[in-house]
Design a protein around this motif. Structure first.
Motif, PDB file in Angstrom:
ATOM      1  N   UNK A 106       2.688  10.177  -9.809  1.00  0.00           N
ATOM      2  CA  UNK A 106       1.686  10.240 -10.829  1.00  0.00           C
ATOM      3  C   UNK A 106       1.098  12.298 -10.785  1.00  0.00           C
ATOM      4  N   UNK A 107       0.668  12.019  -9.642  1.00  0.00           N
ATOM      5  CA  UNK A 107      -0.389  13.342  -9.333  1.00  0.00           C
ATOM      6  C   UNK A 107       0.901  14.342  -9.383  1.00  0.00           C
TER       7      UNK A 107
ATOM      8  N   UNK B 121      12.883   8.578  -7.193  1.00  0.00           N
ATOM      9  CA  UNK B 121      12.289   9.781  -8.170  1.00  0.00           C
ATOM     10  C   UNK B 121      12.237   9.447  -9.506  1.00  0.00           C
ATOM     11  N   UNK B 122      11.481   8.215  -9.937  1.00  0.00           N
ATOM     12  CA  UNK B 122      11.649   8.237 -11.320  1.00  0.00           C
ATOM     13  C   UNK B 122      10.887   9.757 -12.727  1.00  0.00           C
TER      14      UNK B 122
ATOM     15  N   UNK C 264       3.497   5.934  -3.137  1.00  0.00           N
ATOM     16  CA  UNK C 264       3.975   6.606  -3.636  1.00  0.00           C
ATOM     17  C   UNK C 264       3.677   6.718  -4.974  1.00  0.00           C
ATOM     18  N   UNK C 265       3.240   6.280  -5.700  1.00  0.00           N
ATOM     19  CA  UNK C 265       3.921   6.098  -7.643  1.00  0.00           C
ATOM     20  C   UNK C 265       2.234   6.791  -7.064  1.00  0.00           C
TER      21      UNK C 265
ATOM     22  N   UNK D  79       0.741  -0.894  -0.450  1.00  0.00           N
ATOM     23  CA  UNK D  79      -0.029   0.318  -0.282  1.00  0.00           C
ATOM     24  C   UNK D  79       0.460   1.175  -0.049  1.00  0.00           C
ATOM     25  N   UNK D  80       1.977   1.559   0.745  1.00  0.00           N
ATOM     26  CA  UNK D  80       3.123   2.639   1.109  1.00  0.00           C
ATOM     27  C   UNK D  80       3.147   2.793  -0.325  1.00  0.00           C
TER      28      UNK D  80
END
Length: 117
Positions: free
Chosen positions: A53-54, A102-103, A48-49, A43-44
């Motif tokens: 995105x946001x 940090x993608x 994070x993903x 869930x964490x």
């Protein structure tokens, strides 16, 4: 992954019901996997993903503006860059960015151009 565990380790927990595939649950119990921790970690990571995105959506105009600036004017302080270690640093920065999850930093064209120079 360790950062997620540290951030949530001392926080109070709340009991909840979660539906899980029966085969997965059976195998997890057979392998003595702590299902609560596994769900919490998953869930964490999903959070994070989604935050990434946001962040990309919210900052798209700033990223485009920065990329346009770099395309028109080149990199700020490019004349002061040391070219001796640029190939070594390029790989190091990518590893650093990915380890910190940090993608978005590798998607940032200005940053990518800086690494390619």
């Amino acid at each position: 992954m360790k950062n997620i565990s540290r951030k949530t380790a001392d926080k109070p927990r709340k009991t909840t019901n979660v539906s899980i595939n029966e085969l997965l649950l059976t195998e997890a119990r057979a392998l003595k996997i702590n299902v609560s921790k596994a769900v919490e970690t998953g869930l964490a990571l999903a959070l994070a993903e989604k935050r990434t995105e946001l962040w990309l959506v919210q900052n798209q105009s700033a990223l485009e503006s920065s990329n346009d600036y770099v395309e028109q004017n080149g990199l700020p302080l490019a004349q002061y860059r040391g070219h001796r270690y640029s190939n070594c640093l390029r790989g190091a920065w990518r590893v650093f960015a990915m380890r910190l999850r940090w993608p978005w930093i590798c998607c940032f064209r200005g940053f990518s151009q800086a690494l390619k120079a």
